[in-house]
Design an enzyme around this catalytic site. Structure first.
Site, PDB file in Angstrom:
ATOM      1  N   LYS A 223     -10.924  24.631  36.256  1.00 31.49           N
ATOM      2  CA  LYS A 223     -11.671  23.198  35.440  1.00 31.49           C
ATOM      3  C   LYS A 223     -12.330  22.236  37.009  1.00 31.49           C
ATOM      4  CE  LYS A 223      -9.868  24.862  32.937  1.00 31.49           C
ATOM      5  NZ  LYS A 223      -9.441  26.287  32.584  1.00 31.49           N
TER       6      LYS A 223
ATOM      7  N   GLY B 149       8.542  41.824  44.953  1.00 32.19           N
ATOM      8  CA  GLY B 149       9.982  41.678  44.339  1.00 32.19           C
ATOM      9  C   GLY B 149      10.084  43.324  43.437  1.00 32.19           C
TER      10      GLY B 149
ATOM     11  N   GLY C 138     -18.304  40.095  28.174  1.00 36.61           N
ATOM     12  CA  GLY C 138     -17.339  39.474  27.635  1.00 36.61           C
ATOM     13  C   GLY C 138     -17.378  38.225  27.115  1.00 36.61           C
TER      14      GLY C 138
ATOM     15  N   VAL D  41     -13.516  41.426  31.064  1.00 38.82           N
ATOM     16  CA  VAL D  41     -13.204  41.023  29.251  1.00 38.82           C
ATOM     17  C   VAL D  41     -11.574  41.726  28.301  1.00 38.82           C
ATOM     18  CG1 VAL D  41     -15.189  43.081  29.428  1.00 38.82           C
ATOM     19  CG2 VAL D  41     -13.041  43.990  30.275  1.00 38.82           C
TER      20      VAL D  41
ATOM     21  N   HIS E 263       0.588  27.139  29.873  1.00 41.30           N
ATOM     22  CA  HIS E 263       1.956  26.287  28.765  1.00 41.30           C
ATOM     23  C   HIS E 263       2.597  27.731  27.656  1.00 41.30           C
ATOM     24  CE1 HIS E 263      -1.832  26.294  26.687  1.00 41.30           C
ATOM     25  NE2 HIS E 263      -1.901  26.240  25.600  1.00 41.30           N
TER      26      HIS E 263
ATOM     27  N   HIS F  24      -9.685   2.361  17.934  1.00 44.96           N
ATOM     28  CA  HIS F  24     -10.960   2.243  16.801  1.00 44.96           C
ATOM     29  C   HIS F  24     -11.357   1.604  18.472  1.00 44.96           C
ATOM     30  CE1 HIS F  24     -15.323   1.586  14.956  1.00 44.96           C
ATOM     31  NE2 HIS F  24     -14.552   0.922  15.714  1.00 44.96           N
TER      32      HIS F  24
HETATM   33  P1  FAD Z   1       1.071  34.819  36.610  1.00 50.36           P
HETATM   34  O1  FAD Z   1       0.375  33.321  37.001  1.00 50.36           O
HETATM   35  O2  FAD Z   1      -0.711  35.394  36.604  1.00 50.36           O
HETATM   36  O3  FAD Z   1       1.826  34.820  37.867  1.00 50.36           O
HETATM   37  C1  FAD Z   1       2.267  35.673  38.807  1.00 50.36           C
HETATM   38  C2  FAD Z   1       2.953  35.741  39.807  1.00 50.36           C
HETATM   39  O4  FAD Z   1       3.297  36.941  39.805  1.00 50.36           O
HETATM   40  C3  FAD Z   1       1.938  35.640  41.244  1.00 50.36           C
HETATM   41  O5  FAD Z   1       2.025  35.430  41.842  1.00 50.36           O
HETATM   42  C4  FAD Z   1       1.653  37.499  41.314  1.00 50.36           C
HETATM   43  O6  FAD Z   1       0.996  37.542  42.579  1.00 50.36           O
HETATM   44  C5  FAD Z   1       3.288  37.183  41.227  1.00 50.36           C
HETATM   45  N1  FAD Z   1       3.636  38.719  41.219  1.00 50.36           N
HETATM   46  C6  FAD Z   1       3.273  39.802  39.743  1.00 50.36           C
HETATM   47  N2  FAD Z   1       4.767  41.126  40.774  1.00 50.36           N
HETATM   48  C7  FAD Z   1       5.070  40.666  42.064  1.00 50.36           C
HETATM   49  C8  FAD Z   1       5.994  40.958  42.503  1.00 50.36           C
HETATM   50  N3  FAD Z   1       6.273  42.296  41.836  1.00 50.36           N
HETATM   51  N4  FAD Z   1       6.638  40.627  43.475  1.00 50.36           N
HETATM   52  C9  FAD Z   1       6.313  39.234  43.820  1.00 50.36           C
HETATM   53  N5  FAD Z   1       4.969  38.480  43.352  1.00 50.36           N
HETATM   54  C10 FAD Z   1       4.773  39.237  42.256  1.00 50.36           C
HETATM   55  N6  FAD Z   1      -4.472  29.359  30.785  1.00 50.36           N
HETATM   56  C11 FAD Z   1      -4.279  27.649  30.817  1.00 50.36           C
HETATM   57  O7  FAD Z   1      -3.234  27.402  29.785  1.00 50.36           O
HETATM   58  N7  FAD Z   1      -5.586  27.288  30.546  1.00 50.36           N
HETATM   59  C12 FAD Z   1      -6.236  26.805  31.213  1.00 50.36           C
HETATM   60  O8  FAD Z   1      -7.461  26.006  30.943  1.00 50.36           O
HETATM   61  C13 FAD Z   1      -6.943  28.743  31.675  1.00 50.36           C
HETATM   62  N8  FAD Z   1      -7.400  28.844  32.327  1.00 50.36           N
HETATM   63  C14 FAD Z   1      -8.157  30.289  32.893  1.00 50.36           C
HETATM   64  C15 FAD Z   1      -8.709  30.133  33.838  1.00 50.36           C
HETATM   65  C16 FAD Z   1      -9.064  31.412  34.673  1.00 50.36           C
HETATM   66  C17 FAD Z   1     -10.192  31.944  35.424  1.00 50.36           C
HETATM   67  C18 FAD Z   1      -8.153  32.585  34.241  1.00 50.36           C
HETATM   68  C19 FAD Z   1      -8.173  34.186  35.211  1.00 50.36           C
HETATM   69  C20 FAD Z   1      -6.794  32.518  33.560  1.00 50.36           C
HETATM   70  C21 FAD Z   1      -6.738  30.711  33.087  1.00 50.36           C
HETATM   71  N9  FAD Z   1      -5.635  30.961  32.414  1.00 50.36           N
HETATM   72  C22 FAD Z   1      -5.361  29.488  31.826  1.00 50.36           C
HETATM   73  C23 FAD Z   1      -4.964  31.682  32.346  1.00 50.36           C
HETATM   74  C24 FAD Z   1      -3.107  31.743  32.496  1.00 50.36           C
HETATM   75  O9  FAD Z   1      -4.043  31.500  34.128  1.00 50.36           O
HETATM   76  C25 FAD Z   1      -2.012  32.018  32.671  1.00 50.36           C
HETATM   77  O10 FAD Z   1      -1.849  32.919  31.458  1.00 50.36           O
HETATM   78  C26 FAD Z   1      -0.914  32.514  33.722  1.00 50.36           C
HETATM   79  O11 FAD Z   1      -0.808  32.216  34.830  1.00 50.36           O
HETATM   80  C27 FAD Z   1      -0.168  33.042  33.554  1.00 50.36           C
HETATM   81  O12 FAD Z   1       1.481  32.001  34.415  1.00 50.36           O
HETATM   82  P2  FAD Z   1       2.428  33.814  34.739  1.00 50.36           P
HETATM   83  O13 FAD Z   1       3.262  33.115  35.772  1.00 50.36           O
HETATM   84  O14 FAD Z   1       2.746  34.758  33.844  1.00 50.36           O
HETATM   85  O15 FAD Z   1       1.604  34.464  35.672  1.00 50.36           O
HETATM   86  P1  AMP Z   2     -11.324  38.007  26.030  1.00 50.99           P
HETATM   87  O1  AMP Z   2      -9.744  38.738  25.754  1.00 50.99           O
HETATM   88  O2  AMP Z   2     -10.645  36.497  25.293  1.00 50.99           O
HETATM   89  O3  AMP Z   2     -10.878  37.377  27.203  1.00 50.99           O
HETATM   90  O4  AMP Z   2     -12.050  38.685  25.732  1.00 50.99           O
HETATM   91  C1  AMP Z   2     -12.443  39.866  26.577  1.00 50.99           C
HETATM   92  C2  AMP Z   2     -14.219  40.162  25.792  1.00 50.99           C
HETATM   93  O5  AMP Z   2     -14.619  41.040  26.050  1.00 50.99           O
HETATM   94  C3  AMP Z   2     -13.605  40.577  24.023  1.00 50.99           C
HETATM   95  O6  AMP Z   2     -13.983  39.835  23.391  1.00 50.99           O
HETATM   96  C4  AMP Z   2     -14.080  41.913  24.170  1.00 50.99           C
HETATM   97  O7  AMP Z   2     -14.859  42.524  22.544  1.00 50.99           O
HETATM   98  C5  AMP Z   2     -14.408  42.421  25.132  1.00 50.99           C
HETATM   99  N1  AMP Z   2     -15.319  43.705  25.544  1.00 50.99           N
HETATM  100  C6  AMP Z   2     -14.220  44.397  26.052  1.00 50.99           C
HETATM  101  N2  AMP Z   2     -14.601  45.091  26.603  1.00 50.99           N
HETATM  102  C7  AMP Z   2     -16.997  45.343  26.067  1.00 50.99           C
HETATM  103  C8  AMP Z   2     -17.539  45.941  26.875  1.00 50.99           C
HETATM  104  N3  AMP Z   2     -17.793  47.243  27.480  1.00 50.99           N
HETATM  105  N4  AMP Z   2     -18.877  45.603  26.744  1.00 50.99           N
HETATM  106  C9  AMP Z   2     -19.271  44.272  26.438  1.00 50.99           C
HETATM  107  N5  AMP Z   2     -18.285  43.695  26.137  1.00 50.99           N
HETATM  108  C10 AMP Z   2     -16.266  43.482  26.551  1.00 50.99           C
END
Ligand code: FAD
Ligand code: AMP
EC number: 1.8.1.4
Length: 475
Positions: free
Chosen positions: A59, A123, A189, A278, A329, A452
């Site tokens: 963001k 962990g 993707g 992907v 969230h 509005h």
């Molecule tokens: P994670 O955030 O993946 O955290 C897991 C943590 O656990 C990590 O720090 C990892 O290192 C740690 N961990 C894993 N295994 C172990 C272990 N065995 N021991 C110790 N530590 C461990 N979601 C939104 O809602 N809004 C968005 O705008 C949004 N934008 C995104 C943009 C990008 C580029 C990406 C990649 C994701 C985005 N997401 C967004 C998705 C969001 O980041 C995830 O849904 C969210 O982070 C999941 O939270 P989580 O706590 O389940 O896992």
């Molecule tokens: P998302 O799961 O929302 O992050 O989207 C990932 C997207 O990548 C999906 O729409 C898949 O259809 C697409 N995808 C996965 N493998 C391939 C591939 N080999 N070439 C092009 N698109 C792909």
């Protein structure tokens, strides 16, 4: 209780895990949180994917790149001209890094304030609710708890023919840290991550080509929303190729050579950088000793019931590591609910009203069922729509693109889904989620006063339009 004995141990400090830990501590439970994420400065960085390489940094870059894009694409409409605008990429990336540091550091402070003990290391759940923590130096210690919450999150899916090398072929983390704007960026993707990060670099001047294997654009979104969004993204110059399945990626001196097939046969594309977006997979590598009894499903996600319980006494799992949308969230709310269930309170999580947002330009947001889902399920429905083109505030902002579409039950009028594409819809969706959570009807929203001129009038008018009584359009 010894230093190594807790009421609750959370493994993972992403938005699911750190929120669970804070809520558990608020409820008077002695809580620890184990996380192994290392930040750019080589130190422990709490906050997981979301704060370090996901929601927050993406963001930050979306906002910076939008400011730059506006100079050439929006300012002239307002009569403002800026000659020779340039971006300093060091400052651009540095601003993002500062924001990440502020928020990851903030979690550390919240842990201190709430008396959550943070452990830095990997962990592993052992039988009997013990957690082995392996530090970065290889040292081991064993903690134990009455309850363990698994919140290990997810990692990017790697394509076997396009392995991440961190230079030419990158994942989300790599695409948040380019040291120069790639001339040609390929994205595999067209999902949320591909579109958001593709937009960032397009606005910064890259030629961006998005290759998507599926024939339909944004299949999870409502078809009308997806159609409007595709048209707008294409107008912005994002080359989105649907039905384009990539099968090969070779890194050569002059760039990454991609081979993909579409309806016309085999195609080639050469790019300077390739972002593979992907999808993500639940991450449980090294998380579970063989005899814990915790099960994984066919997609590698931790199996849980509707209360996020794994079926093993005192072991729970939340966030990206379990079923449901991979959204920050959603994980956070599961974290709160589980902490409350552990404390004997009435936790609550409703996966049916989790809002989805894509922070592109225009933004996309929805909650509830799509029209296709309702058709497939045979649910009778009414539709109300309203275009931002008829919203004074949107026109004044020069952002009069997209619409709000509301789906309500044909007999009861209960709101079943709301789908938006347009300015500020990431915020507008909240009103609809509240209405849906309170089992509200389109009539409820239609009878509520909306200020509005605001963008929220599009929600009001869409609600009126369900009953064919929108004021500022023909019904
Ligand atoms: P994670 O955030 O993946 O955290 C897991 C943590 O656990 C990590 O720090 C990892 O290192 C740690 N961990 C894993 N295994 C172990 C272990 N065995 N021991 C110790 N530590 C461990 N979601 C939104 O809602 N809004 C968005 O705008 C949004 N934008 C995104 C943009 C990008 C580029 C990406 C990649 C994701 C985005 N997401 C967004 C998705 C969001 O980041 C995830 O849904 C969210 O982070 C999941 O939270 P989580 O706590 O389940 O896992
Ligand atoms: P998302 O799961 O929302 O992050 O989207 C990932 C997207 O990548 C999906 O729409 C898949 O259809 C697409 N995808 C996965 N493998 C391939 C591939 N080999 N070439 C092009 N698109 C792909």
């Amino acid at each position: 209780m010894s230093d190594q004995q807790f009421d609750v141990i959370v493994i993972g400090a992403g938005p699911a895990g750190y929120v669970a830990a804070i809520r558990a501590a608020q409820l008077g439970l002695k809580t620890a949180c184990v996380d192994d994420f290392t930040g750019k400065d080589g130190k422990q960085a709490l906050g997981g994917t979301c704060l370090n390489v996901g929601c927050i940094p993406s963001k930050a870059l979306l906002d910076s790149s939008r400011q730059f894009w506006n100079i050439s694409h929006n300012f002239p409409v307002h009569g403002i001209s800026v000659e020779g605008a340039k971006v300093d990429l060091g400052t651009f990336i540095g601003r993002k890094d500062k924001i990440v540091k502020q928020f990851t550091g903030g979690i550390g402070q919240l842990f201190k304030a709430n008396k959550v003990t943070a452990f830095y290391g990997k962990g592993k759940l052992l039988k009997g609710n013990q957690v082995e923590v392996t530090g970065k130096d290889g040292s081991k210690q064993t903690l134990s708890a009455t309850n363990v919450i698994l919140a290990s999150g997810s990692v990017p899916i790697e394509l076997p023919f396009a392995k991440f090398d961190g230079k030419a072929i990158v994942d989300n983390a790599g695409a948040l840290d380019f040291t120069e704007v790639p001339k040609r960026l390929g994205v595999i993707g067209a999902g949320v991550i591909g579109l958001e990060l593709g937009s960032v670099w397009k606005r910064m001047g890259a030629d961006v080509t998005v290759l998507e294997a599926l024939p339909d654009f944004l299949g999870a979104a409502d078809a009308d929303v997806a159609k409007i969004a595709l048209k707008e993204f294409t107008k912005q110059g994002l080359a989105i190729k649907l039905g384009a399945k990539v099968s090969k990626a070779e890194v050569k001196k002059d760039g990454v050579h991609l081979t993909y097939s579409d309806k016309d046969g085999e195609q080639q594309l050469v790019v300077d950088k390739l972002l593979v977006a992907v999808g993500r997979r639940a991450y449980t590598d090294g998380l579970l000793a063989a005899d814990t009894g915790v099960k994984l499903d066919e997609r590698g996600r931790i199996v849980v019931d509707e209360h996020n319980h794994t079926g093993v006494d005192g072991v729970w799992a939340i966030g990206d590591a379990v079923r449901g949308p991979m959204l920050a969230h959603k994980g956070s709310e599961e974290g709160v609910a589980v902490a409350e269930w552990i404390a004997g309170k009435a936790g609550h999580i409703n996966l049916d009203t989790v809002p989805w947002v894509i922070y592109t330009e225009p933004e996309i947001a929805w909650a509830g069922k799509t029209e296709k889902q309702l058709k497939d399920e045979g649910v009778p429905y009414k539709i109300g729509t309203f275009p931002f083109a008829a919203i004074g505030r949107a026109v004044a902002m020069n952002e009069a693109i997209g619409q709000v579409k509301m789906l309500a039950h044909a007999e009861t009028d209960r709101i079943l889904g709301v789908h938006m594409v347009g300015p500020g819809v990431s915020e507008l969706i909240a009103e609809c989620v509240v209405a849906m959570e309170f089992k509200g009807s389109s009539e409820d929203l239609a009878r509520i006063v909306h200020a509005h001129p605001t963008l929220s009038e599009a929600v009001h008018e869409a609600a009126l339009s369900v009953d064919k009584r929108a004021i500022h359009k023909g019904n």
